[in-house]
Motif scaffolding. Sequence first.
Motif, PDB file in Angstrom:
ATOM      1  N   ILE A 125      11.257  20.997  23.988  1.00 57.34           N
ATOM      2  CA  ILE A 125      12.120  19.804  23.931  1.00 57.34           C
ATOM      3  C   ILE A 125      13.268  19.931  24.928  1.00 57.34           C
ATOM      4  N   GLU A 126      13.865  21.111  25.004  1.00 55.07           N
ATOM      5  CA  GLU A 126      14.997  21.319  25.895  1.00 55.07           C
ATOM      6  C   GLU A 126      14.628  21.082  27.353  1.00 55.07           C
ATOM      7  N   HIS A 127      13.434  21.502  27.739  1.00 49.44           N
ATOM      8  CA  HIS A 127      13.028  21.422  29.153  1.00 49.44           C
ATOM      9  C   HIS A 127      12.344  20.101  29.514  1.00 49.44           C
ATOM     10  N   ALA A 128      12.089  19.263  28.520  1.00 53.44           N
ATOM     11  CA  ALA A 128      11.416  17.992  28.797  1.00 53.44           C
ATOM     12  C   ALA A 128      12.341  17.094  29.621  1.00 53.44           C
ATOM     13  N   ALA A 129      11.819  16.548  30.701  1.00 54.10           N
ATOM     14  CA  ALA A 129      12.614  15.679  31.582  1.00 54.10           C
ATOM     15  C   ALA A 129      12.585  14.245  31.075  1.00 54.10           C
ATOM     16  N   PRO A 130      13.700  13.531  31.171  1.00 58.46           N
ATOM     17  CA  PRO A 130      13.736  12.123  30.734  1.00 58.46           C
ATOM     18  C   PRO A 130      12.881  11.260  31.645  1.00 58.46           C
ATOM     19  N   PRO A 131      12.348  10.146  31.170  1.00 61.21           N
ATOM     20  CA  PRO A 131      11.536   9.270  32.008  1.00 61.21           C
ATOM     21  C   PRO A 131      12.383   8.621  33.099  1.00 61.21           C
ATOM     22  N   LYS A 132      11.715   8.171  34.136  1.00 59.79           N
ATOM     23  CA  LYS A 132      12.430   7.513  35.222  1.00 59.79           C
ATOM     24  C   LYS A 132      13.025   6.188  34.736  1.00 59.79           C
ATOM     25  N   ARG A 133      14.185   5.845  35.285  1.00 61.70           N
ATOM     26  CA  ARG A 133      14.873   4.594  34.995  1.00 61.70           C
ATOM     27  C   ARG A 133      15.292   4.474  33.526  1.00 61.70           C
ATOM     28  N   PHE A 134      15.433   5.601  32.858  1.00 65.31           N
ATOM     29  CA  PHE A 134      15.925   5.550  31.477  1.00 65.31           C
ATOM     30  C   PHE A 134      17.447   5.507  31.485  1.00 65.31           C
ATOM     31  N   SER A 135      18.006   4.570  30.742  1.00 66.20           N
ATOM     32  CA  SER A 135      19.470   4.460  30.640  1.00 66.20           C
ATOM     33  C   SER A 135      19.883   4.590  29.182  1.00 66.20           C
ATOM     34  N   THR A 136      21.044   5.164  28.961  1.00 73.76           N
ATOM     35  CA  THR A 136      21.545   5.349  27.602  1.00 73.76           C
ATOM     36  C   THR A 136      21.946   4.001  27.011  1.00 73.76           C
ATOM     37  N   HIS A 137      21.469   3.715  25.810  1.00 75.15           N
ATOM     38  CA  HIS A 137      21.782   2.454  25.135  1.00 75.15           C
ATOM     39  C   HIS A 137      23.131   2.552  24.425  1.00 75.15           C
ATOM     40  N   SER A 138      23.587   1.402  23.967  1.00 73.07           N
ATOM     41  CA  SER A 138      24.845   1.355  23.206  1.00 73.07           C
ATOM     42  C   SER A 138      24.539   1.597  21.731  1.00 73.07           C
ATOM     43  N   PHE A 139      24.527   2.843  21.348  1.00 73.69           N
ATOM     44  CA  PHE A 139      24.212   3.204  19.977  1.00 73.69           C
ATOM     45  C   PHE A 139      25.474   3.219  19.120  1.00 73.69           C
ATOM     46  N   THR A 140      25.259   3.040  17.812  1.00 72.84           N
ATOM     47  CA  THR A 140      26.325   3.271  16.852  1.00 72.84           C
ATOM     48  C   THR A 140      26.297   4.744  16.483  1.00 72.84           C
ATOM     49  N   CYS A 141      27.370   5.442  16.738  1.00 74.89           N
ATOM     50  CA  CYS A 141      27.397   6.887  16.484  1.00 74.89           C
ATOM     51  C   CYS A 141      27.460   7.168  14.989  1.00 74.89           C
ATOM     52  N   PHE A 142      26.838   8.259  14.588  1.00 79.31           N
ATOM     53  CA  PHE A 142      26.839   8.666  13.183  1.00 79.31           C
ATOM     54  C   PHE A 142      27.915   9.729  12.980  1.00 79.31           C
TER      55      PHE A 142
ATOM     56  N   ARG B  99      28.769  10.866   9.664  1.00 74.63           N
ATOM     57  CA  ARG B  99      28.575  11.430   8.322  1.00 74.63           C
ATOM     58  C   ARG B  99      28.905  10.446   7.202  1.00 74.63           C
ATOM     59  N   ASP B 100      29.717   9.429   7.457  1.00 74.93           N
ATOM     60  CA  ASP B 100      30.193   8.566   6.383  1.00 74.93           C
ATOM     61  C   ASP B 100      29.436   7.248   6.282  1.00 74.93           C
ATOM     62  N   SER B 101      28.184   7.202   6.725  1.00 70.45           N
ATOM     63  CA  SER B 101      27.404   5.976   6.617  1.00 70.45           C
ATOM     64  C   SER B 101      25.990   6.305   6.136  1.00 70.45           C
ATOM     65  N   ASP B 102      25.221   5.277   5.851  1.00 70.44           N
ATOM     66  CA  ASP B 102      23.870   5.450   5.318  1.00 70.44           C
ATOM     67  C   ASP B 102      22.952   6.044   6.397  1.00 70.44           C
ATOM     68  N   PRO B 103      22.379   7.231   6.174  1.00 73.14           N
ATOM     69  CA  PRO B 103      21.523   7.851   7.196  1.00 73.14           C
ATOM     70  C   PRO B 103      20.262   7.042   7.485  1.00 73.14           C
ATOM     71  N   GLU B 104      19.695   6.390   6.475  1.00 68.74           N
ATOM     72  CA  GLU B 104      18.486   5.597   6.698  1.00 68.74           C
ATOM     73  C   GLU B 104      18.776   4.381   7.576  1.00 68.74           C
ATOM     74  N   SER B 105      19.922   3.738   7.336  1.00 71.10           N
ATOM     75  CA  SER B 105      20.298   2.590   8.159  1.00 71.10           C
ATOM     76  C   SER B 105      20.546   3.023   9.597  1.00 71.10           C
ATOM     77  N   HIS B 106      21.157   4.209   9.760  1.00 72.30           N
ATOM     78  CA  HIS B 106      21.400   4.718  11.109  1.00 72.30           C
ATOM     79  C   HIS B 106      20.084   5.006  11.835  1.00 72.30           C
ATOM     80  N   LEU B 107      19.122   5.587  11.113  1.00 73.45           N
ATOM     81  CA  LEU B 107      17.824   5.872  11.718  1.00 73.45           C
ATOM     82  C   LEU B 107      17.092   4.587  12.127  1.00 73.45           C
ATOM     83  N   LYS B 108      17.165   3.552  11.285  1.00 73.86           N
ATOM     84  CA  LYS B 108      16.530   2.276  11.614  1.00 73.86           C
ATOM     85  C   LYS B 108      17.160   1.668  12.864  1.00 73.86           C
ATOM     86  N   HIS B 109      18.484   1.760  12.937  1.00 74.49           N
ATOM     87  CA  HIS B 109      19.197   1.246  14.111  1.00 74.49           C
ATOM     88  C   HIS B 109      18.767   2.003  15.369  1.00 74.49           C
TER      89      HIS B 109
END
Length: 349
Positions: A43-60, A62-72
Motif C-alpha cells: 500500500i505504501e509503495h502504490a502510486a496514485p493514478p494519473k490526474r487524481f486530485s484530492t477532493h473536499s472531504f469532511t475530516c473525521f 472522533r466526535d461524529s458517526d463513523p458510518e456516516s463518515h465512511l458513506k461520505h
Amino acid sequence: MCAEGVEKLVNNQPQDLKIGGNFEDALRIEVDQANSSPFTTEIEHAAPPKRFSTHSFTCFKRDSDPESHLKHFKSLMILHKTEDALMCKVFAMNLRGAALDWFHTLPSGSISSFKELTYVFTKKYTSYQTIKKNLGYLFNVHKKSDESLRDNIKRFKAERANIVGCDDQIASSAFKRWLPTECELYRELTISPPQTLIEVFATAEHYALWDDDQIAAKKADQVAKQACKENGMRISQPHEGALAIESYIKFTIPIHQILAQVKDMPWLKKPSPLQGNLTKKDTRRYCRFHEGYGHYTNDCFAWKRHLEDLVRDGHCMEFISRRAIQQIKDCDATNNEPLRKKPYGSTRS
C-alpha cells in the motif's frame, strides 16, 4: 491479514505503550511509530493514478458517526473504489486530532486492505454511531398540544427524512396518526383521503393557513380583551396597511376569503387608494381590498376595520361565532358606544 487478525494484533501491542515503562524506551517506540506506517509495503509503495486530485472531504475528528463518515468518503471516491491502496491512503489523510493519533498507534504494516482499515475504524469509534430511527418511531410521535399545525408539518417532514425506507404510503398513514382525532385535518384525511403524499401535504398546507389565521385571531382577541379591561376603550387603530391583529372579533375563516364572498355586495365600501411611491412597493404582496400592492389582504387593517363595522351593522354574521358576537356587545357596552342601525345577529343585507 483478516480483520480479526488485525484486531488481535492491535490488542497485543507492547504494554509500555499502554502503561508507560522506561521513559527512553517509550520515547524510542514513539519515534519509531511516527516514522513507520500501519499500512503494508504494497500500500505504501502504490502510486496514485494519473490526474487524481484530492477532493473536499469532511475530516473525521472522533466526535461524529463513523458510518456516516465512511458513506461520505465512499461517495466521493466512487470512481476509485477499486483502487484499494488509494482508498486507504486518502482515508488516512482525512483523519484529524485524536482520530489521527489513534491511526498512528496501529501496528506497523498491520493494514493490508481498505476493508481491514474500515473494520478497525468502525470498531474503534462504535460508541459514536448514531442510532437510526425506524418506521415504528414515526407512528409513535404525535402533535404537541401547544404546537401549531404548520410547525407540526415541518417537524413531521424532518423526522420522516431521517428514516430510511419510509415510502409515501407509510408516511401518509403515519402523518394522519400524528394528528389528534378532533383535528379538522384528521377529519378531512379520513373522509376524503388524498391519493399521494404530495396531496396529503397540499391539503395540510391549506389547513395550516387556516390554523395560522386562528392563532393570530386568538392573540388579537386576548390583546383586545386586555385593552378593554385596562383602558375601558378600544385599542387605537394603526394606519392602513398595518398588520390586522389588533382586533377582538374572531372570524371563522381567513378575512381574504370573506372578501372573496362579499366583494359584490352593495354595502361593501371601496377603500381609499394606497398612498406612497408605487415603484417602491413590494409587488409580491397584493391586497384585493385595495386592489394594489404593498401588503397581503389578510394583513390589511383597513379591510379588517371595515369588516368589523359591517358586523356591527348586521352583515357578515355567518363568518363569526356566537361567542364573538357577545364579546362585541360586552366591549361596546364597556366603551359606551351607541347602538348601530341594525341589531346584532341580524342577517339582513
